[in-house]
Design an enzyme around this catalytic site. Structure first.
Site, short mmCIF file in Angstrom:
data_model
loop_
_atom_site.label_atom_id
_atom_site.label_comp_id
_atom_site.label_asym_id
_atom_site.label_seq_id
_atom_site.Cartn_x
_atom_site.Cartn_y
_atom_site.Cartn_z
N ASP A 1 0.81 -1.47 -0.39
CA ASP A 1 -0.32 0.45 0.56
C ASP A 1 0.77 1.27 0.14
O ASP A 1 2.06 1.66 -0.22
CB ASP A 1 -0.67 0.45 1.02
CG ASP A 1 -0.30 -0.45 2.60
OD1 ASP A 1 0.72 -0.79 2.59
OD2 ASP A 1 -0.76 -0.81 3.59
N GLU B 1 -9.69 -1.68 5.04
CA GLU B 1 -10.17 -1.17 6.79
C GLU B 1 -11.72 -2.43 6.88
O GLU B 1 -12.08 -2.76 5.83
CB GLU B 1 -10.69 -0.03 6.80
CG GLU B 1 -9.20 0.46 6.75
CD GLU B 1 -8.88 1.06 7.83
OE1 GLU B 1 -8.52 0.31 8.62
OE2 GLU B 1 -7.65 2.18 7.79
N HIS C 1 -7.17 -4.97 9.86
CA HIS C 1 -7.40 -4.79 8.53
C HIS C 1 -5.63 -5.03 8.16
O HIS C 1 -4.91 -5.30 8.81
CB HIS C 1 -6.97 -3.14 8.79
CG HIS C 1 -6.13 -2.34 8.84
ND1 HIS C 1 -6.36 -0.62 8.90
CD2 HIS C 1 -4.76 -2.37 8.92
CE1 HIS C 1 -4.94 -0.29 9.34
NE2 HIS C 1 -4.29 -1.66 9.81
N ASN D 1 -7.75 -3.03 14.37
CA ASN D 1 -9.07 -3.39 14.10
C ASN D 1 -9.41 -4.20 12.68
O ASN D 1 -10.14 -4.90 12.36
CB ASN D 1 -9.87 -1.92 13.18
CG ASN D 1 -9.16 -1.80 11.50
OD1 ASN D 1 -8.13 -2.29 11.52
ND2 ASN D 1 -9.23 -0.36 11.09
C1 F6R Z 1 1.40 -1.57 5.95
C2 F6R Z 1 0.44 -2.29 6.45
C3 F6R Z 1 -0.41 -2.23 7.73
C4 F6R Z 1 0.53 -2.48 9.06
C5 F6R Z 1 -0.91 -2.68 9.86
C6 F6R Z 1 -0.08 -3.11 11.28
O1 F6R Z 1 2.26 -1.95 4.88
O2 F6R Z 1 -0.54 -2.62 5.37
O3 F6R Z 1 -1.53 -2.71 7.50
O4 F6R Z 1 0.74 -4.19 8.96
O5 F6R Z 1 -1.30 -1.09 10.55
O6 F6R Z 1 1.09 -1.53 11.73
P1 F6R Z 1 2.05 -1.38 12.58
O7 F6R Z 1 3.30 -3.01 12.34
O8 F6R Z 1 2.51 -0.26 12.96
O9 F6R Z 1 0.94 -1.58 14.06
#
Ligand code: F6R
Length: 242
Positions: free
Chosen positions: A68, A144, A139, A137
């Protein structure tokens, strides 16, 4: 196959996750790695860099595709995911920069950019190993909680909880982008193998819901229960409820 690999702490978890990636690259030097940003995989990337410096892992044949990117941020912006990847991995290993792909958050026509990204993944022959983090959450990528699972790369509005979680990397909450381009659940499920890294007690509850709760688009990661090859790597705190 669903494996759970437990690390004592963040460093231990990162070493285990890096081992899985290293095994993939060793067995298949020309593989396509799907990569993630965020705080969870930083230790994994640091470990891979150290092994690369010691001559233990060669990225010269590897292609990478990231999950992303924020809409509106250029790759030179230090908050962009392209910048993150350069800083935390690509600049320190021998991957060919031309073989590293991140969605273009500055694309004039984001719909076209999403189509281009899907086509590019298809042309590469798909993703061999997809590394994921897990949002608070549920995702994955920026898929989401929603009423349905999105198939291909698409544009999303980030939820309040994600914007809040991401604001820790920005000076002001107002600076956090509110939209992103993300691979869809379909892209992720098509990867040959999934490696998901989780750490900290804040993730314990969602880890339990995602892997042992009902499969629902309200917990996007729960769809991974349908994937044939998932490795969940976590520290003790994140895996404390399972
Ligand atoms: C990042 C991504 C997100 C993160 C998720 C967890 O490329 O796609 O899905 O993997 O938000 O983030 P952290 O590791 O910062 O808790």
């Amino acid at each position: 196959m669903f494996r759970i690999l437990r690390g004592k702490d963040y460093d231990d978890m990162s070493r285990i996750a890096a081992n899985v990636i290293s095994a993939q690259v060793t067995l298949m030097p020309e593989c396509v790695l799907g990569l993630a940003t965020g705080s969870s995989p930083i230790g994994t990337y640091s470990q891979l860099i150290r092994w690369h410096e010691d001559g233990l892992i060669d990225f010269s044949g590897v292609t990478s595709v990231n999950l992303d990117e924020y809409v509106g941020l250029d790759g030179s912006d230090d908050q962009s995911y392209r910048y993150f990847m350069n800083r935390h991995l690509f600049d320190h290993v021998n991957i060919n920069p031309k073989n590293t792909y991140v969605p273009n958050g500055k694309a004039f026509d984001t719909k076209k950019e999403c189509e281009r990204y899907d086509q590019m993944i298809h042309n590469l022959g798909g993703i061999d190993l997809q590394l994921l983090g897990l949002g608070n959450n549920g995702h994955i990528g920026f898929n989401e909680p929603a009423d349905s699972f999105a198939k291909g790369t698409h544009q999303v509005n980030l939820t309040e909880s994600t914007i809040k979680a991401n604001s820790r990397f920005f000076d002001k909450t107002e600076d956090v982008p509110t939209q992103a381009l993300t691979m869809g659940i379909g892209n992720i499920l098509q990867a040959g193998k999934i490696l998901i890294v989780v750490n900290g007690e804040g993730k314990a509850d969602i880890v339990k819901k995602a892997f042992f709760g009902p499969i629902t688009p309200q917990v996007p990661a729960s769809i991974l229960q349908f994937h044939k090859n998932v490795t969940l790597v976590g520290d003790e705190a994140a895996l404390s409820l399972i």
